[in-house]
Scaffold this active site. Structure first.
Site: not given
Length: 520
Positions: A114, A195, A219
């Protein structure tokens, strides 16, 4: 030259030609097998076996991943940047394997990270914001260093909800100024959830077998739920947060995402451990175990499971949940219906308000500290600078939603503020008491609930349209582990089943999740 010599030369030439054709055919076959391994979601164990057997090489597997991203990501927007050294790293793994060296359980496996997690590769860590386009730190976060040490190939960075979805109250999950809007591979019009949206979409689309996400509240587990993956938000402190763009040191944690519990358990083995730069991980080494051990031997027979009836969704999701409950019951589990509301919050506590106070106060303090550590090429050195940057670049940074949460955080008074300290103490006590109380009062091993409902339509006008309650808040605020595994589908869209336990019960949750996956 004699006729005999001419004939022999012809035979040799023919043999060499045949060998050349065979070699090219073998290469093509290996490349196809590597592509199929990703497309079909081959397990980490099977990939390692295939690499050892020579079915394909790490270079071929990495190239297959790069090819899938090139072919498909123009529609999904799951990947922000690729590591230009990925194939070189893959070749090093192949060379090491030929030399008889075993570099770890993920040796030769491409992994995506990420893009709020730093890597030493020559690519920026942006958190999705153009303000960090020059944030090339050339430093590995400890969790990435552990992945490399375990043999993983760092393929690149995944898109995310900008600033991990903490900029606006009307955000569009999965959108960032750098990467655009991540699409759900099951239906491109629907959210990939935030996210860690890009990490989830990349695994679900078969770019890679494993990806790293981060969670402050939902997330890792939300994108896992909505894209049919296994995702673990581990006990806070099991995995280092050093060199991870922060929101809240009270709640932030990286977590593994993959196709199955066994895969993320293998990844957790490599990622977990104490880090002297992150005080929260002081106990990690003492609690870390081999998370792959005992998965296949675990039985749900006689295990008491608390069913959180407060977390109820639409009829279609509830029907899938009921089917899951029947599977658990048929496997011998003892299901106990309970309500979260049966354990009262401490006097004066309001978990929603307290969590927001904690996140806003820590966002300003933690983000300012992080920005101060970035290279001088990064000109936004404080949260105030970021707010000004977004205003100056509103056409690129705020085409759909604003920065209400950034502005709210900027007004906070710091970590010494008595109001913040009270909220932080109340929030942690309330969430942990509610989980521990529900477990002990009902004599159950862990709690289950639907993670979320199916993915909603992405809406750039009105923002996220949450479709019911989630199971994320209590484990997020308490710092306790939360595992989401595929529960079934609602009209073709995945929904997840949450397993929630007390602190350091990560291994138990993985065993239970594995057992659920394998109920016939």
């Amino acid at each position: 030259m004699s006729a005999r010599i001419i004939a022999c030369a012809a035979v040799v030439a023919l043999s060499l030609s045949a060998c050349h054709v065979q070699t090219e055919a073998t290469k093509a076959s290996n490349a196809d097998e590597a592509a199929d391994a990703l497309k079909t979601g081959m397990s980490v164990v099977d990939i390692e076996a295939a690499l050892k057997h020579g079915d394909f090489s790490a270079v071929e597997l990495t190239q297959a991943a790069l090819d899938r991203i090139k072919d498909q990501d123009k529609d999904l927007h799951a990947v922000i940047a690729l590591n230009p050294d990925a194939l070189k790293e893959a070749q090093a793994m192949d060379d090491a394997r030929k030399a008889g060296r075993d570099l770890g359980p993920l040796m030769g496996v491409p992994v995506l990270i990420k893009d709020n997690i730093e890597t030493l590769d020559p690519i920026a860590t942006t958190a999705g914001s153009l303000a960090l386009k020059d944030n090339v730190t050339h430093r590995d976060s400890p969790l990435v260093a552990r992945l490399r040490a375990g043999g993983a190939i760092i393929l690149g960075k995944t898109n995310l909800s900008e600033w991990a979805n903490i900029r606006s109250t009307h955000s569009v999950s999965g959108w960032s100024g750098v990467g655009g809007l991540v699409a759900n591979p099951f239906d491109h019009a629907r959210t990939a959830c935030g996210s860690s949206s890009g990490s989830g979409a990349a695994v679900a689309a078969g770019y890679v077998t494993l990806a790293v996400g981060t969670e402050t509240d939902g997330s890792v587990t939300c994108p896992s739920s909505m894209m049919g993956l296994a995702g673990l938000k581990p006990t806070l402190g099991l995995i280092s947060r050093t060199y991870v763009v922060p929101i809240s040191h009270s709640q932030d944690t990286p977590g593994p995402m993959g196709h199955s519990v066994a895969d993320i358990a293998a990844m957790l083995n490599v990622m977990a451990g104490s880090d002297p730069m992150d005080a929260a991980t002081a106990e990690a080494d003492a609690h870390k175990v081999d998370y792959t051990q005992g998965l296949a031997d675990y039985s749900l027979k006689g295990v008491r499971i608390g069913v959180l009836r407060d977390i109820s969704h639409d009829d279609k999701t509830n029907a899938v949940f009921d089917t899951a409950l029947k599977k658990l019951s048929d496997a011998g589990a003892v299901l106990v219906d309970i309500k979260d509301s049966s354990v009262k919050e401490p006097k004066g506590a309001n978990l929603n308000d307290d969590e927001m106070t904690v996140m806003m106060t820590e966002l300003k303090a933690d983000l300012n500290a992080y920005l101060a550590s970035t290279p001088q090429a990064v000109k936004t050195r404080t949260l105030a600078d970021l707010i000004a940057f977004d205003k100056d670049n509103a056409d690129k940074e705020m085409p759909y939603f604003q920065q209400e949460l950034f502005e709210q955080a900027q007004k906070t008074k710091g970590l010494d503020d008595p109001a913040y300290k009270k909220a932080a103490a109340r929030a942690k006590a309330s969430a942990s008491k509610r989980i521990d109380g529900l477990l002990s009062d009902n004599h159950v091993a862990f709690l289950i609930a639907p993670t979320y409902g199916p993915a909603w339509l992405s809406d750039v006008i009105y923002g996220d349209q949450y479709n019911g309650p989630s199971a994320t808040q209590l484990p997020a605020v308490s710092g306790y582990p939360h595992l989401s595994v595929p529960m079934g589908k609602v009209q073709g869209m995945p929904v997840g089943l949450s397993f929630i336990g007390t602190k350091w019960s990560d291994a138990d949750l993985l065993k239970a999740g594995y057992a659920f996956e394998h109920i016939q």
